[in-house]
Write an enzyme that holds these catalytic residues in place. Structure first.
Site, mmCIF file in Angstrom:
data_model
loop_
_atom_site.group_PDB
_atom_site.id
_atom_site.type_symbol
_atom_site.label_atom_id
_atom_site.label_comp_id
_atom_site.label_asym_id
_atom_site.label_seq_id
_atom_site.Cartn_x
_atom_site.Cartn_y
_atom_site.Cartn_z
ATOM 1 N N THR A 104 0.875 -1.173 0.000
ATOM 2 C CA THR A 104 0.000 0.000 0.000
ATOM 3 C C THR A 104 0.911 1.222 0.000
ATOM 4 O OG1 THR A 104 -1.627 -1.209 1.288
ATOM 5 C CG2 THR A 104 -1.874 1.189 1.168
ATOM 6 N N LYS A 179 -7.225 1.485 -3.173
ATOM 7 C CA LYS A 179 -6.847 1.039 -1.822
ATOM 8 C C LYS A 179 -7.084 2.165 -0.812
ATOM 9 C CE LYS A 179 -4.915 -1.352 1.502
ATOM 10 N NZ LYS A 179 -5.286 -2.635 2.053
ATOM 11 N N LYS A 247 0.300 5.124 8.210
ATOM 12 C CA LYS A 247 0.883 5.455 6.891
ATOM 13 C C LYS A 247 -0.215 5.587 5.844
ATOM 14 C CE LYS A 247 1.985 1.827 4.717
ATOM 15 N NZ LYS A 247 1.435 0.836 3.834
#
Ligand code: NAP
Length: 299
Positions: A104, A179, A247
């Site tokens: 990701t 995502k 993150k």
């Protein structure tokens, strides 16, 4: 070169053998691909090497041996290093090699890699996943892909070995954008799950019994059904690290700001996880959000 771009894939490299990668790489071996591995910490490759995978001492060495390389490392900075450093995949893969990043990471970095790869006669896809450690183990991941149609078609046998729902969503960077949508939905949902479980415990109900019944009703869903039981059991071991979730939420907030989009629920969720991380729980799983609802988060 044109031939290699259409040739069937036999030798597959895999970089990043953590919670997700170790299972995903194993499924590629099960599907009959000849596996080549590299990881920052070598010991994590041992179970795959025992099964017959070939260890390489460097990314460059692995790249030279492979028709396709799959990566699932930690952060965008790791992706940049593995792909774009002088010692990285783009500089050392043989022309025609297919590069698939399942980390990701940033949509903009995915576009940069796709352009750099194309300039060297390579094809690159961004293909982040959803489904967690369980989805990786059971080969049921949802895989969201950005890139060219021909590269997507070529990668399909690899994706099918690791996942169930596989979609090409647009050009390079589109997989990472999808995502981010996933993470935005989870950011709000997990707060609801933690607050529901805190309420169930504080009210004197049996949280496990509550979960059993509401998990089949309108509140049911993968966050409640998979992480609710871990919350009530006080099992905060990582399936998905808090530091990775922070993150992801940071990337999503940055991308949203660049589009002029305000996402207050996402911002609140990130601030709650920042708080938890500040207390020293960044290496817990995301279900540890429940700690913040206890009188003592450490208990
Ligand atoms: P992880 O357990 O930390 O695995 C990452 C692996 O990549 C580690 O083994 C790490 O090496 C290796 N690595 C990092 N940088 C490297 C580099 N420069 N060169 C070689 N190897 C490198 O994390 P994870 O849970 O598998 O997650 C991986 C990625 O998938 C993250 O971006 C995460 O956000 C995403 N993701 C995770 C989940 C989940 O539920 N876990 C679900 C969907 C997506 P070391 O062994 O030395 O640490």
């Amino acid at each position: 070169m044109a031939d290699r771009q259409h040739a069937a894939i036999r030798n597959v490299g895999f970089i990043g053998l953590g919670i997700m990668g170790r299972s995903m790489a194993g499924h590629l071996m099960d599907a009959g691909f000849s596996l080549h591995v590299f990881n920052r910490t070598r010991e994590k490759a041992a179970p795959l090497v025992e099964r017959g995978a070939t260890w390489h001492d460097t990314v460059a060495d692995l790249a030279q041996a492979c028709d396709a390389v799959v990566t699932i490392v930690g952060y965008p900075i790791d992706v940049r290093q593995v792909y774009l450093d002088e010692t990285g995949l783009v500089a050392h893969a043989r022309p025609g090699t297919l590069l698939i990043d399942m980390t990701t990471s940033n949509p903009s970095l995915a576009r940069l890699i796709a352009d750099a790869a194309a300039a060297r006669g390579l094809a690159a896809l961004d293909a982040p996943v959803s489904g967690g450690d369980v989805g990786a183990r059971e080969a049921t991941l949802a895989i969201m892909v950005g890139g060219e149609e021909t590269a997507f078609a070529r990668a399909m046998p690899l994706f099918q070995a690791m996942g169930k729902t596989i979609r090409l969503l647009g050009p390079a960077g589109s997989g990472q954008h999808a995502k981010m949508v996933n993470q935005i939905v989870i950011a709000g949902t997990i707060m609801g799950v933690a607050e529901g479980m805190a309420y169930a415990q504080r009210s004197g109900l049996d949280p496990a019994a509550v979960l059993e019944v509401i998990g089949t009703g309108a509140a049911g869903g993968s966050q409640l059904n998979k992480l609710g039981p871990r919350m009530v059991a006080g099992d905060f071991d990582p399936g998905f690290y808090i530091h990775h979730f922070i993150k992801d939420m940071g990337i999503a907030l940055e991308e949203a700001a660049a589009m002029g989009l305000d996402l207050p629920a996402l911002a609140l969720s990130k601030s709650r996880y920042d708080e938890l991380s500040g207390l020293g729980y960044g290496s817990d799983g995301t279900q540890a959000l429940l700690r913040l609802y206890r009188d003592d988060p450490g208990v």
